[in-house]
Design a protein around this motif. Structure first.
Motif, PDB file in Angstrom:
ATOM      1  N   TRP A  36      23.003  -4.497   6.485  1.00  0.00           N
ATOM      2  CA  TRP A  36      24.469  -3.497   7.543  1.00  0.00           C
ATOM      3  C   TRP A  36      24.485  -4.532   8.777  1.00  0.00           C
ATOM      4  N   CYS A  37      23.150  -5.378   8.760  1.00  0.00           N
ATOM      5  CA  CYS A  37      23.461  -6.353  10.467  1.00  0.00           C
ATOM      6  C   CYS A  37      23.775  -7.127   9.804  1.00  0.00           C
ATOM      7  N   LEU A  38      24.436  -7.693   8.980  1.00  0.00           N
ATOM      8  CA  LEU A  38      25.602  -8.755   8.355  1.00  0.00           C
ATOM      9  C   LEU A  38      26.264  -8.476   8.591  1.00  0.00           C
ATOM     10  N   ARG A  39      27.075  -7.231   8.408  1.00  0.00           N
ATOM     11  CA  ARG A  39      28.363  -6.632   8.979  1.00  0.00           C
ATOM     12  C   ARG A  39      29.224  -6.914  10.505  1.00  0.00           C
ATOM     13  N   LEU A  40      28.279  -7.341  11.084  1.00  0.00           N
ATOM     14  CA  LEU A  40      28.408  -6.327  12.271  1.00  0.00           C
ATOM     15  C   LEU A  40      29.125  -7.714  13.232  1.00  0.00           C
ATOM     16  N   PRO A  41      30.017  -7.676  13.210  1.00  0.00           N
ATOM     17  CA  PRO A  41      29.991  -8.602  14.577  1.00  0.00           C
ATOM     18  C   PRO A  41      29.985  -9.444  14.883  1.00  0.00           C
ATOM     19  N   GLU A  42      29.264  -8.886  16.697  1.00  0.00           N
ATOM     20  CA  GLU A  42      27.670  -9.087  17.454  1.00  0.00           C
ATOM     21  C   GLU A  42      27.314 -10.493  16.552  1.00  0.00           C
ATOM     22  N   THR A  43      26.716 -10.217  15.812  1.00  0.00           N
ATOM     23  CA  THR A  43      25.764 -11.000  15.264  1.00  0.00           C
ATOM     24  C   THR A  43      26.330 -11.716  13.839  1.00  0.00           C
ATOM     25  N   LEU A  44      27.005 -11.605  13.445  1.00  0.00           N
ATOM     26  CA  LEU A  44      27.886 -13.607  12.584  1.00  0.00           C
ATOM     27  C   LEU A  44      28.170 -13.740  13.827  1.00  0.00           C
ATOM     28  N   GLY A  45      28.648 -13.152  15.012  1.00  0.00           N
ATOM     29  CA  GLY A  45      29.195 -14.253  15.994  1.00  0.00           C
ATOM     30  C   GLY A  45      28.208 -15.493  17.010  1.00  0.00           C
ATOM     31  N   LEU A  46      27.022 -14.565  16.693  1.00  0.00           N
ATOM     32  CA  LEU A  46      25.519 -15.617  17.484  1.00  0.00           C
ATOM     33  C   LEU A  46      25.138 -15.832  16.059  1.00  0.00           C
ATOM     34  N   ILE A  47      25.724 -15.859  15.232  1.00  0.00           N
ATOM     35  CA  ILE A  47      24.952 -16.825  13.680  1.00  0.00           C
ATOM     36  C   ILE A  47      25.575 -18.201  13.935  1.00  0.00           C
ATOM     37  N   PHE A  48      27.292 -17.545  13.801  1.00  0.00           N
ATOM     38  CA  PHE A  48      28.151 -18.784  13.369  1.00  0.00           C
ATOM     39  C   PHE A  48      27.597 -19.811  14.816  1.00  0.00           C
ATOM     40  N   ASP A  49      27.714 -19.713  16.346  1.00  0.00           N
ATOM     41  CA  ASP A  49      27.789 -20.033  17.089  1.00  0.00           C
ATOM     42  C   ASP A  49      26.317 -21.435  17.382  1.00  0.00           C
ATOM     43  N   PHE A  50      25.662 -21.160  16.837  1.00  0.00           N
ATOM     44  CA  PHE A  50      24.707 -22.634  15.766  1.00  0.00           C
ATOM     45  C   PHE A  50      25.259 -23.148  15.268  1.00  0.00           C
ATOM     46  N   VAL A  51      26.210 -22.828  14.394  1.00  0.00           N
ATOM     47  CA  VAL A  51      26.987 -23.557  13.782  1.00  0.00           C
ATOM     48  C   VAL A  51      28.115 -25.496  13.595  1.00  0.00           C
ATOM     49  N   GLU A  52      27.722 -26.104  14.245  1.00  0.00           N
ATOM     50  CA  GLU A  52      28.268 -27.116  14.251  1.00  0.00           C
ATOM     51  C   GLU A  52      28.879 -28.121  13.132  1.00  0.00           C
ATOM     52  N   SER A  59      32.380 -23.333   3.830  1.00  0.00           N
ATOM     53  CA  SER A  59      31.654 -22.850   2.900  1.00  0.00           C
ATOM     54  C   SER A  59      31.342 -21.640   3.465  1.00  0.00           C
ATOM     55  N   LEU A  60      30.687 -20.967   4.871  1.00  0.00           N
ATOM     56  CA  LEU A  60      30.618 -19.742   5.088  1.00  0.00           C
ATOM     57  C   LEU A  60      31.878 -18.588   4.983  1.00  0.00           C
ATOM     58  N   ALA A  61      33.546 -19.273   5.440  1.00  0.00           N
ATOM     59  CA  ALA A  61      34.536 -19.051   5.209  1.00  0.00           C
ATOM     60  C   ALA A  61      35.074 -18.407   4.150  1.00  0.00           C
ATOM     61  N   ARG A  62      34.177 -18.831   3.117  1.00  0.00           N
ATOM     62  CA  ARG A  62      34.885 -18.997   1.454  1.00  0.00           C
ATOM     63  C   ARG A  62      33.288 -17.609   0.239  1.00  0.00           C
ATOM     64  N   VAL A  63      32.499 -17.735   1.202  1.00  0.00           N
ATOM     65  CA  VAL A  63      31.771 -16.301   0.921  1.00  0.00           C
ATOM     66  C   VAL A  63      32.250 -15.202   0.440  1.00  0.00           C
ATOM     67  N   CYS A  64      32.851 -14.039   1.455  1.00  0.00           N
ATOM     68  CA  CYS A  64      33.683 -13.072   1.744  1.00  0.00           C
ATOM     69  C   CYS A  64      34.397 -13.007   3.206  1.00  0.00           C
ATOM     70  N   THR A  65      35.295 -11.889   2.162  1.00  0.00           N
ATOM     71  CA  THR A  65      35.964 -11.297   3.883  1.00  0.00           C
ATOM     72  C   THR A  65      35.259 -11.234   4.754  1.00  0.00           C
ATOM     73  N   GLN A  66      33.801 -10.845   5.264  1.00  0.00           N
ATOM     74  CA  GLN A  66      34.062 -10.500   5.974  1.00  0.00           C
ATOM     75  C   GLN A  66      33.035 -11.776   6.880  1.00  0.00           C
ATOM     76  N   PHE A  67      32.996 -13.325   6.172  1.00  0.00           N
ATOM     77  CA  PHE A  67      33.251 -14.611   7.482  1.00  0.00           C
ATOM     78  C   PHE A  67      33.855 -15.040   6.956  1.00  0.00           C
ATOM     79  N   VAL A  68      35.166 -15.075   6.279  1.00  0.00           N
ATOM     80  CA  VAL A  68      36.176 -15.435   6.692  1.00  0.00           C
ATOM     81  C   VAL A  68      36.944 -15.569   8.353  1.00  0.00           C
TER      82      VAL A  68
END
Length: 514
Positions: A36-52, A59-68
């Motif tokens: 459930w932590c990975l389904r929170l937009p705020e948590t995903l936003g903090l994690i994805f901000d580190f990806v450069e 690759s993350l966009a192909r994981v699931c609809t939550q990541f798209v």
């Protein structure tokens, strides 16, 4: 004929075979199975901000609809070049085409670049649209995806790819685009830019050097000109106070070594205004080296040495410096310059105190063309200034000349390296003017060196290698158990080997010959 037709009709009317029964249902990933932590937009936003990295975001966009949504929303933050965002403007503003030349063979058509052109003036509303998009950009010049390259090219290595590649071709601007961007109403075109790579027209450099820039990698000479870009902007350091990494790309190392005049013009003295550099690659003279010797956060240094003129800057003090330096690479035309550079970077005017700790340099590389001096002086200088138990890699690259103008043998040149017990990589594939076999290493000499390097993994000597016996190979494996390849020209068997093999058949296995 009728019989054949009847067989074909029966085959056509035959029902399809039934599929085998499925023992386990096919597992389909679902958002409900995710924590459930990975389904929170705020948590995903903090994690994805580190990806450069754009490939990682795809690759993350192909994981699931939550990541798209979260991943695709961050793709425009990392661009191959500064001109990609122009295609988000109205289509009647710009034109993209390939300027084909009839004199060029069609087989080389894939090398022709895209050229983007403005067909009219940019309106204030369009500037607002562009500035909203540029404010989100963090990286310009990302390593392109391998799928962006056509199959008939050979540029598949991420380290050699041109960051300007767009849809299989290099994207270049027309003069109308450069003139329009230089007249942008905003002072900084990319205010949140952190990383910049590639060639930038000189008129656009003041627009892209943002205060938040951390990494700057740019070509020495502007494309199509002979002007050095940083000589045109002496206040570049003031524009980027938080810069951590500065890289100057020079395409022709031969010209860098042979042309002293160009080498003198390339030294960017404005880097002395940066006190927080962690990595530097580019030309350096004594003034630059004295500045680097006082940087406490410097971790990697790759310099093109120009020490022909001795200019000691005022206020150059010494002390416990360069505590975090781990990698040093020197490109020069003389090994004497490297010894002088080591003295500037690590030397102390006063005698070292009991609390003095030597720098823990891990990787050293000396690179040049037609190097003539003795390598032992360089090794002795390293041993005088750095921690003996820290050095892990020692490499000498003498391009275009596999022969050192030294009368000592290779063993005598490498013997001082036995002071460094942590060496894992030794690269010295050269010979000397020694009267006996050009000073090549013999098996007993190599075994004497190997006793001091128990962690050795890679060893490169002059071609074709060293002549061993089976017992000598077994001894080398015993001294260096992690050695990946034995640099052997041949492995012979004498009477002592036969007696040892007869008494202990495991000798062949320990030597890696079984």
């Amino acid at each position: 004929m009728r019989r054949r037709v009847s067989q074909l009709l029966r085959i056509r009317d035959r029902p399809p075979p039934t599929p085998p029964p499925q023992t386990e249902p096919w597992y389909r990933p679902s958002n409900a199975d995710m924590h459930w932590c990975l389904r929170l937009p705020e948590t995903l936003g903090l994690i994805f901000d580190f990806v450069e990295d754009r490939d990682t975001l795809l690759s993350l966009a192909r994981v699931c609809t939550q990541f798209v949504v979260m991943a695709t929303d961050r793709l425009p933050q990392h661009l191959s070049n500064i001109y990609e965002l122009l295609m988000a403007l109205p289509h009647d503003l710009w034109e993209l085409k390939v300027l084909r030349d009839k004199s060029v063979n069609k087989r080389w058509d894939y090398l022709l670049p895209w050229v983007i052109t403005f067909v009219r003036e940019v309106t204030p509303e369009e500037w607002k649209i562009l500035l909203v998009k540029t404010a989100r950009v963090k990286t310009i010049g990302v390593r392109s995806n391998r799928l962006d390259y056509p199959s008939n090219t050979t540029s598949t290595d991420h380290d050699t790819q041109d960051p300007r590649v767009f849809r299989g071709r290099i994207l270049e601007p027309d003069t109308t685009v450069v003139e329009a961007l230089s007249k942008c109403p905003a002072d900084i075109l990319f205010p949140n830019l952190r990383c910049l790579r590639g060639q930038i027209p000189g008129s656009l450099i003041p627009k892209v050097l943002s205060p938040s820039l951390r990494h700057l990698q740019i070509c020495t000479l502007e494309a199509g000109r002979g002007d050095i870009w940083y000589n045109r902007i002496p206040t570049a350091a003031e524009c980027c106070p938080e810069l951590r990494s500065f890289v100057v790309v020079w395409d022709n190392d031969y010209l860098l070594i042979d042309s002293v005049a160009d080498r003198c013009r390339l030294v960017p003295h404005f880097v002395s205004q940066w006190d927080h550099l962690q990595s530097y690659t580019g030309p350096a003279d004594e003034q630059i080296l004295y500045h680097f010797s006082r940087l406490p956060e410097l971790e990697s240094l790759a310099v093109w040495l120009d020490l022909e003129r001795s200019v000691r800057p005022a206020g150059a003090t010494t002390g416990n410096r360069l505590r975090k330096l781990r990698s040093l690479r020197c490109l020069t035309s003389s090994l004497e310059h490297i010894v002088k550079a080591l003295e500037i970077l690590f030397g102390t005017e006063a005698p070292p105190t009991s609390q003095y700790t030597r720098p823990a340099l891990q990787r050293f590389c000396a690179q040049g063309f037609h190097l003539r001096e003795s390598v032992s002086a360089t090794v002795s200088a390293i041993a005088n200034y750095v921690a003996l138990d820290a050095l892990e890699s020692f490499r000498v690259l003498n391009h275009t000349c596999p022969l050192f103008a030294d009368t000592a043998s290779v063993y005598e040149l490498l013997r001082p390296l036995s002071m460094f017990p942590s060496l894992t990589d030794v690269y010295f594939p050269y010979v000397t003017h020694h009267p006996v076999s050009y000073g090549r290493l013999t098996a007993p000499q190599l075994l004497d060196l190997a006793r001091a390097w128990p962690n050795l993994r890679e060893l490169e000597v002059a071609h074709p290698g060293v002549e061993f016996t089976v017992l000598e190979v077994a001894a080398l494996r015993r001294y260096c158990p992690q050695l990946q390849r034995v640099p052997s020209a041949s492995i012979r068997t004498d009477k002592h080997d036969l007696a040892a093999i007869a008494a202990d058949p495991g000798v062949l296995e320990r030597a890696g010959l079984a």
